[in-house]
Design an enzyme around this catalytic site. Structure first.
Site, PDB file in Angstrom:
ATOM      1  N   HIS A 198      -2.759   2.513  -0.894  1.00 28.94           N
ATOM      2  CA  HIS A 198      -2.307   1.493   0.078  1.00 28.94           C
ATOM      3  C   HIS A 198      -2.245  -0.013  -0.717  1.00 28.94           C
ATOM      4  CE1 HIS A 198      -1.772   4.615   3.068  1.00 28.94           C
ATOM      5  NE2 HIS A 198      -0.721   3.685   3.527  1.00 28.94           N
ATOM      6  N   GLY A 199      -3.404  -0.071  -1.492  1.00 31.16           N
ATOM      7  CA  GLY A 199      -3.359  -1.406  -2.033  1.00 31.16           C
ATOM      8  C   GLY A 199      -4.659  -1.727  -3.041  1.00 31.16           C
TER       9      GLY A 199
END
Lengths: 392, 476
Positions: free
Chosen positions: B323-324
């Site tokens: 996600h990041g």
């Protein structure tokens, strides 16, 4: 086929029709060229392409108005808070200001005052109000803190203690028992022409009282002026961001002397032309029949010009000003011999204000700033960042 | 180019639909591949050549795995393909994160790469890995045409943010080969789904984002508990309508072009447990991790129970990182690992016999998920913790933010109410109740269609007015 399926098919047909109607209406062939240019050489940024397509959209204004109508119907007065636009009672737009320590502003003004004093030049600081006199309105109506009036109070207190002449127009508003909302456009952050006319009289009186001028205050008797009014004719800069269906249109008043005036104007190239007060007003800005979103700001129909008024013998004044002065400088020019106007945020970095003042031998400098200029230097991204930078 | 922009709606989509439906059935996939590449070029022009290269490499390796006779060659090609895709993802998405941490740990000053993220990089690489794996494990039934593979990997409705469909699900629609009525049914279903997604995204997610942007960008020391809670709840709702709206639009667009697409959301906030939440939220991603990481590691069938938790740990660590590239995403992923492991160990909430215990656990689950979104939304792990601290242990004397909370609740009440309401299957419930009463059912269907179209026009007005935001998931 069941009814649900039939209804969905009807929706699909309507959707496709809508897509193609909009497609044809955006001048698809020229848009193809734009897109090809973007794909071929990146000459246009992607955001610009999006903007260009949105601008070409059929019924764009109608969609925008619909948006305003929806937001209004839902009574969302702070919906545009990200643009610092809050709609107060009576569809009157107000904005907030952050707290400022005023140190930079005070240091600059005191240093500038000393420089002017050394050179025999007078200074008057004029505090121009914002659209509310009590900061608590922002807290009470929107739950947002604003420090506009508190910032001005702090700076003016320090200026007073330093012995620098100043005029706080808020005090005059209270003395004259004026409702602040009568001085401003509802849809714009500027004051009205009538307010500018009233403020000019206060500035002239203050120049007489504090700087020893002898301006004839009878000059500012409204009965000596032609007053022309337009109702619901234009939309201010803030109003344009939130649509006319939300905020409604503003009225406008043009005020110009009914008596004869005699000027020589100097343009930015140094060319001189003779004329009357009419040269201060660009009436081509008045276009009530055109789209209010496309038309120019009516406030800017008044122009600031460097000029000599041949009907008055005394006074060579420089106004360090903001856009409020669009209406005050022309009226003040009626009471002094020479007037000039500098907006520091518009000057290039090589511009030296102190040298300019010495070169032009002004006898008086007026700093006429709206309250929201105070603290702008704390925000490097602010358009007004340099407004209090008076040089060294 | 976003799929909710004026450029897409009124320029790209009409052209794409016209060209696609006017083309002969035999070349439709070629046409759609070209359209998809055109879409990618508009959205990520600087990376189009590299994207074409990656696409070609994946299809070449995929087809080579399929054609290879030798098992060793197949395995070699498969490993090469996975490493290639993982390498691309790591290079573009995680190189700065790695460099920053090396600099922090070793005190060096290595320069950052500062690379712009290519459009849909995470989704593309995951889809590519799934494509190669399915071929390697012989789950994918390849057809004769490599163009179909390229289209599967680059299909424009799904390239930006999924859903992560599988190769076998991307079947060239038989309906188009003659049965025009059936294909129009699929098309009209797609249009309806697209409209619903569009409305969710623009009218709910983007409007709520105004609240979350304001609150999350306020200095944390000026926040009060009510203000912080409003921000976190609005963000939970915003993210759902943003991503679920996008998924609806992607599914709708796929159907408009004749391809069915898997569901990605199933009322996630109705979940009874944290594990259940991930069976309802971003379903295609959960299934991807299950099928390509968890099960190959042994899944829950490992004899040693510790290995099961190791597998869960790996899955949730990777989910977080996917996600990041920052520590708050790692923490966010591991937060789910802890709770899901806890539920697995304790058999919560299935072991609860009383209804109230289950309700209580459901409330706890929602609060936990809400807090997780705070970590997810925050720029750093530290700021996330500070925000959570305000939510639970607020000692703020200045009540200005409380006043603001009241104003925001009043102003956005319609949108908040609608957002909460549509977290539940309200429309399905009404449909179910009305089904036996045919006339009423027809009136309801017609009314729903009119309202959907009306809201679509309204949503366009919001786009024109510039109140739209990029997809929250666009950069993952």
């Amino acid at each position: 086929m069941d009814n649900s399926c039939k209804i969905k098919k009807m929706v699909a047909v309507l959707f496709v029709i809508m897509l193609f109607v909009m497609f044809i209406s955006i001048d698809c062939f020229s848009q193809l060229n734009t897109l090809s240019a973007y794909l071929a050489q990146k000459s246009i940024g992607q955001e610009n392409i999006e903007t260009q397509f949105t601008n070409q959209m059929l019924y764009k204004t109608k969609f925008f108005n619909l948006h305003g109508l929806v937001v209004k119907a839902l009574d969302m007065k702070g919906f545009y808070s990200n643009s610092d636009i809050f709609v107060s009672e009576g569809n009157y737009i107000i904005s907030s200001d952050p707290q400022a320590d005023t140190d930079y502003e005070f240091e600059q003004i005191t240093s500038f005052y000393e420089f002017l004093k050394e050179n025999g030049i007078q200074l008057l600081y004029v505090n121009q109000p914002v659209k509310y006199m009590d900061d608590s309105i922002m807290l009470d109506e929107f739950g947002v803190k604003s420090y506009s009036n508190q910032n001005a109070d702090l700076l003016l207190k320090r200026i007073e203690e330093a012995g620098i002449p100043y005029l706080d127009l808020r005090e005059k508003i209270k003395e004259d028992n004026i409702d602040i909302r009568d001085l401003f456009y509802r849809t714009d952050h500027h004051w009205t022409t009538k307010a500018g006319f009233w403020a000019t009289r206060q500035i002239a009186r203050s120049m007489n009282d504090q700087l020893g001028y002898d301006i004839d205050l009878e000059l500012y008797d409204i009965s000596r002026y032609e007053v022309k009014e337009w109702k619901n004719c234009w939309l201010g800069e803030q109003g344009k961001k939130i649509s006319k269906t939300y905020i409604g249109l503003d009225d406008y008043t043009e005020i110009k002397p009914a008596f004869k005036t005699n000027y020589t104007f100097t343009d930015s190239e140094g060319r001189k032309t003779d004329g009357s007060f009419d040269a201060f007003i660009d009436e081509s800005s008045y276009s009530p029949e055109t789209d209010v979103y496309q038309s120019d700001s009516w406030h800017y129909s008044y122009l600031t010009k460097k000029c000599v008024n041949h009907d008055v013998k005394n006074g060579k004044v420089l106004m360090l000003a903001d856009s409020y002065s669009k209406v005050t400088e022309p009226f003040l020019s009626l009471g002094v011999n020479e007037i000039d106007n500098i907006v520091l945020r518009d000057q290039s970095s090589w511009f030296r204000i102190r040298q300019y003042i010495l070169d032009n031998q002004y006898d008086t400098v007026l700093i006429c700033y709206a309250q929201f200029m105070i603290g702008a230097h704390n925000r490097p991204d602010s358009a007004n960042y340099r407004m209090f930078s008076f040089g060294e | 180019m976003s799929i909710y922009s004026v450029l897409f709606l009124f320029f790209f989509l009409p052209i794409a639909l016209a060209v696609y439906y006017l083309a002969d059935d035999r070349i439709k996939e070629y046409v759609l591949l070209f359209i998809s590449l055109f879409f990618y070029a508009i959205g990520s022009l600087e990376y189009i050549v590299k994207f074409l290269f990656c696409l070609a490499v994946n299809v070449f390796i995929g087809r080579s795995i399929h054609a290879a006779v030798n098992k060793m060659t197949k395995r070699l090609l498969f490993v090469l393909g996975v490493l290639f895709n993982a390498g691309v993802l790591i290079y573009y998405k995680y190189s700065d994160f790695v460099v920053e941490n090396i600099n922090t740990v070793s005190g060096t000053h290595l320069p950052l790469f500062q690379l712009a993220l290519p459009l849909g990089i995470s989704f593309f690489t995951f889809k590519s890995i799934s494509y190669l794996t399915d071929i390697y494990t012989q789950k994918a039934v390849l057809n004769d045409n490599p163009v179909h593979d390229a289209l599967y990997l680059s299909f424009f409705p799904q390239i930006q943010s999924g859903p992560l469909t599988r190769y076998n699900d991307m079947v060239f629609p038989a309906e188009l080969k003659g049965q025009k009525s059936a294909s129009f049914t699929l098309f009209s279903d797609g249009v309806f789904r697209f409209l619903i997604g569009f409305n969710k995204k623009v009218l709910l997610a983007d409007v709520l984002s105004k609240i979350t942007t304001e609150i999350f960008s306020s200095p944390v020391e000026s926040c009060t508990a009510s203000y912080a809670w409003l921000g976190s709840v609005c963000y939970s709702l915003q993210l759902f309508f943003d991503f679920a709206g996008y998924s609806d639009m992607a599914i709708g667009l796929s159907e408009m072009f004749g391809y069915q697409c898997m569901e990605n959301f199933h009322y996630p906030y109705l979940t009874e447990s944290v594990s259940g939440f991930w069976r309802r939220w971003h379903i295609s991603l959960s299934e991807w991790f299950r099928d390509y990481i968890y099960i190959p590691l042994g899944g829950s069938r490992c004899k040693n129970k510790l290995l099961v938790y190791r597998n869960l740990f790996v899955v949730w660590l990777l989910t977080g990182i996917w996600h990041g590239a920052s520590w708050n995403f790692v923490f966010w992923g591991l937060g789910y690992f802890v709770l899901i492991s806890f539920e697995r160990m304790t058999k919560f909430p299935q072991r609860f016999k009383h209804r109230y215990s289950r309700i209580l656990y459901r409330v706890f689950t929602l609060i936990f998920i809400n807090c997780q979104w705070v970590i997810f939304r925050s720029k750093t792990l530290e700021s996330g913790f500070q925000f959570l601290k305000v939510m639970f242990f607020n000692r703020q004397n200045d009540t200005t933010a409380d006043l603001r909370t009241g104003v925001l609740l009043k102003e956005y009440s319609v949108f908040l109410l609608a957002a909460v309401l549509f977290c539940f299957p309200v429309a399905k419930w009404i449909e179910g109740r009305l089904r036996p009463r045919k006339k009423l059912s027809v009136v309801y269907e017609a009314l729903a269609a009119v309202v959907t179209l009306g809201l679509f026009v309204c949503a366009i007005s919001f786009i024109v007015a510039g109140n739209n935001n990029p997809f929250a998931y666009a950069n993952f």
